[in-house]
Design a protein around this motif. Sequence first.
Motif, PDB file in Angstrom:
ATOM      1  N   ALA A 135       0.827  -1.207   0.000  1.00 57.36           N
ATOM      2  CA  ALA A 135       0.000   0.000   0.000  1.00 57.36           C
ATOM      3  C   ALA A 135       0.859   1.255   0.000  1.00 57.36           C
ATOM      4  N   HIS A 136       1.691   1.388  -1.041  1.00 58.97           N
ATOM      5  CA  HIS A 136       2.539   2.566  -1.130  1.00 58.97           C
ATOM      6  C   HIS A 136       2.639   3.122  -2.553  1.00 58.97           C
ATOM      7  N   GLY A 137       1.924   2.527  -3.481  1.00 62.32           N
ATOM      8  CA  GLY A 137       1.921   3.040  -4.840  1.00 62.32           C
ATOM      9  C   GLY A 137       3.225   2.773  -5.573  1.00 62.32           C
ATOM     10  N   VAL A 138       3.293   3.301  -6.785  1.00 57.42           N
ATOM     11  CA  VAL A 138       4.466   3.123  -7.639  1.00 57.42           C
ATOM     12  C   VAL A 138       5.625   3.950  -7.102  1.00 57.42           C
ATOM     13  N   VAL A 139       6.803   3.328  -7.043  1.00 58.38           N
ATOM     14  CA  VAL A 139       8.010   4.043  -6.632  1.00 58.38           C
ATOM     15  C   VAL A 139       8.953   4.041  -7.826  1.00 58.38           C
ATOM     16  N   ALA A 140       9.076   5.176  -8.483  1.00 54.87           N
ATOM     17  CA  ALA A 140       9.900   5.268  -9.682  1.00 54.87           C
ATOM     18  C   ALA A 140      10.471   6.678  -9.790  1.00 54.87           C
ATOM     19  N   ALA A 141      11.528   6.787 -10.579  1.00 52.10           N
ATOM     20  CA  ALA A 141      12.206   8.077 -10.707  1.00 52.10           C
ATOM     21  C   ALA A 141      11.369   9.117 -11.458  1.00 52.10           C
ATOM     22  N   GLY A 142      10.477   8.657 -12.352  1.00 52.93           N
ATOM     23  CA  GLY A 142       9.758   9.615 -13.188  1.00 52.93           C
ATOM     24  C   GLY A 142       8.255   9.575 -13.075  1.00 52.93           C
ATOM     25  N   GLU A 143       7.711   8.785 -12.142  1.00 48.67           N
ATOM     26  CA  GLU A 143       6.259   8.703 -12.005  1.00 48.67           C
ATOM     27  C   GLU A 143       5.900   8.270 -10.592  1.00 48.67           C
ATOM     28  N   GLY A 144       4.593   8.263 -10.332  1.00 46.96           N
ATOM     29  CA  GLY A 144       4.123   7.827  -9.028  1.00 46.96           C
ATOM     30  C   GLY A 144       4.155   8.932  -7.984  1.00 46.96           C
ATOM     31  N   PRO A 145       3.721   8.612  -6.759  1.00 46.50           N
ATOM     32  CA  PRO A 145       3.554   9.633  -5.717  1.00 46.50           C
ATOM     33  C   PRO A 145       4.846  10.137  -5.097  1.00 46.50           C
ATOM     34  N   TYR A 146       5.981   9.513  -5.423  1.00 45.14           N
ATOM     35  CA  TYR A 146       7.218   9.871  -4.737  1.00 45.14           C
ATOM     36  C   TYR A 146       8.225  10.626  -5.600  1.00 45.14           C
ATOM     37  N   HIS A 147       8.072  10.600  -6.911  1.00 44.25           N
ATOM     38  CA  HIS A 147       9.163  11.080  -7.755  1.00 44.25           C
ATOM     39  C   HIS A 147       9.444  12.569  -7.559  1.00 44.25           C
ATOM     40  N   ARG A 148       8.437  13.350  -7.202  1.00 45.74           N
ATOM     41  CA  ARG A 148       8.683  14.776  -6.977  1.00 45.74           C
ATOM     42  C   ARG A 148       9.407  15.021  -5.655  1.00 45.74           C
ATOM     43  N   GLN A 149       9.397  14.035  -4.766  1.00 40.46           N
ATOM     44  CA  GLN A 149      10.061  14.186  -3.473  1.00 40.46           C
ATOM     45  C   GLN A 149      11.510  13.687  -3.491  1.00 40.46           C
ATOM     46  N   LEU A 150      11.874  12.963  -4.524  1.00 43.74           N
ATOM     47  CA  LEU A 150      13.226  12.393  -4.576  1.00 43.74           C
ATOM     48  C   LEU A 150      14.330  13.446  -4.500  1.00 43.74           C
ATOM     49  N   PRO A 151      14.189  14.625  -5.130  1.00 43.68           N
ATOM     50  CA  PRO A 151      15.268  15.617  -5.014  1.00 43.68           C
ATOM     51  C   PRO A 151      15.523  16.068  -3.579  1.00 43.68           C
ATOM     52  N   GLY A 152      14.548  15.896  -2.684  1.00 39.84           N
ATOM     53  CA  GLY A 152      14.703  16.351  -1.315  1.00 39.84           C
ATOM     54  C   GLY A 152      15.376  15.352  -0.394  1.00 39.84           C
ATOM     55  N   LEU A 153      15.789  14.222  -0.950  1.00 41.38           N
ATOM     56  CA  LEU A 153      16.465  13.229  -0.121  1.00 41.38           C
ATOM     57  C   LEU A 153      17.708  12.703  -0.833  1.00 41.38           C
ATOM     58  N   ARG A 154      18.542  12.030  -0.063  1.00 40.55           N
ATOM     59  CA  ARG A 154      19.718  11.360  -0.614  1.00 40.55           C
ATOM     60  C   ARG A 154      19.718   9.929  -0.082  1.00 40.55           C
ATOM     61  N   GLY A 155      20.237   9.025  -0.898  1.00 44.36           N
ATOM     62  CA  GLY A 155      20.302   7.639  -0.473  1.00 44.36           C
ATOM     63  C   GLY A 155      21.670   7.272   0.070  1.00 44.36           C
ATOM     64  N   LEU A 156      21.705   6.210   0.851  1.00 46.54           N
ATOM     65  CA  LEU A 156      22.963   5.699   1.390  1.00 46.54           C
ATOM     66  C   LEU A 156      23.046   4.203   1.176  1.00 46.54           C
ATOM     67  N   ARG A 157      24.176   3.784   0.652  1.00 47.66           N
ATOM     68  CA  ARG A 157      24.534   2.370   0.622  1.00 47.66           C
ATOM     69  C   ARG A 157      25.736   2.188   1.543  1.00 47.66           C
ATOM     70  N   LEU A 158      25.592   1.336   2.536  1.00 47.02           N
ATOM     71  CA  LEU A 158      26.661   1.093   3.489  1.00 47.02           C
ATOM     72  C   LEU A 158      27.230  -0.306   3.267  1.00 47.02           C
TER      73      LEU A 158
END
Length: 207
Positions: A135-158
């Motif tokens: 229940a979180h919708g599509v997660v993609a770089a160019g569509e879905g409810p999250y793509h406009r929020q991606l610029p406001g975060l950074r990811g980490l791989r440890l």
Amino acid sequence: MLIHPWDAARDDDEWRTWLATRDFGQIAANGPDGGPPVVVPTHFLYDGAAEVLLHLARPNPLWTAIEADPVVLLTVHDDYAYIPGGWRTGSPETGVPTSYYASVQLTCRAEIVDDAEGKAEILRRQLAHFQPDGAHGVVAAGEGPYHRQLPGLRGLRLAVTEVRAKFKYDGRRTVEDLERIAGMLAERGRPGDAGAREQQLRRMAGK
């Protein structure tokens, strides 16, 4: 973290099993320019072997610390309880109090992820873990409810380079002492007591 031989994890399976049910901890990085360490509480996703994934808001002070030094420490602790001295000896007037707890520390080398697809992939994997009902919708770089929020975060791989694990539950005391303490934990019933008792009894049983 001081780890006496009697508090050390018996093998990798012990700490891996414990950590597999936990996904919240603290990341610590060296403070830039000789400042104090930067410590950030956060949810994370550990693959059980060599990699930890997470994301944080772009303004987080951790980024500056990682850019200066990519070596970080992810620490997780749980199942903790305060043990009065008298519980350990059977006499209220004697004994030294102690703390029971389990802790796993992962030393890691951090890689910052800033490309949109890389961040979307981290978010997809985290959501699959934390919201497995989908229940979180599509997660993609160019569509879905999250793509406009991606610029406001950074990811980490440890990338995990070292693991230190500790299970501090009076491993040197007698069975009689440990059974008495387990009974007192059950009777007191404070937050954390049940988890500490479970770990103590498991260690007593050699599991």
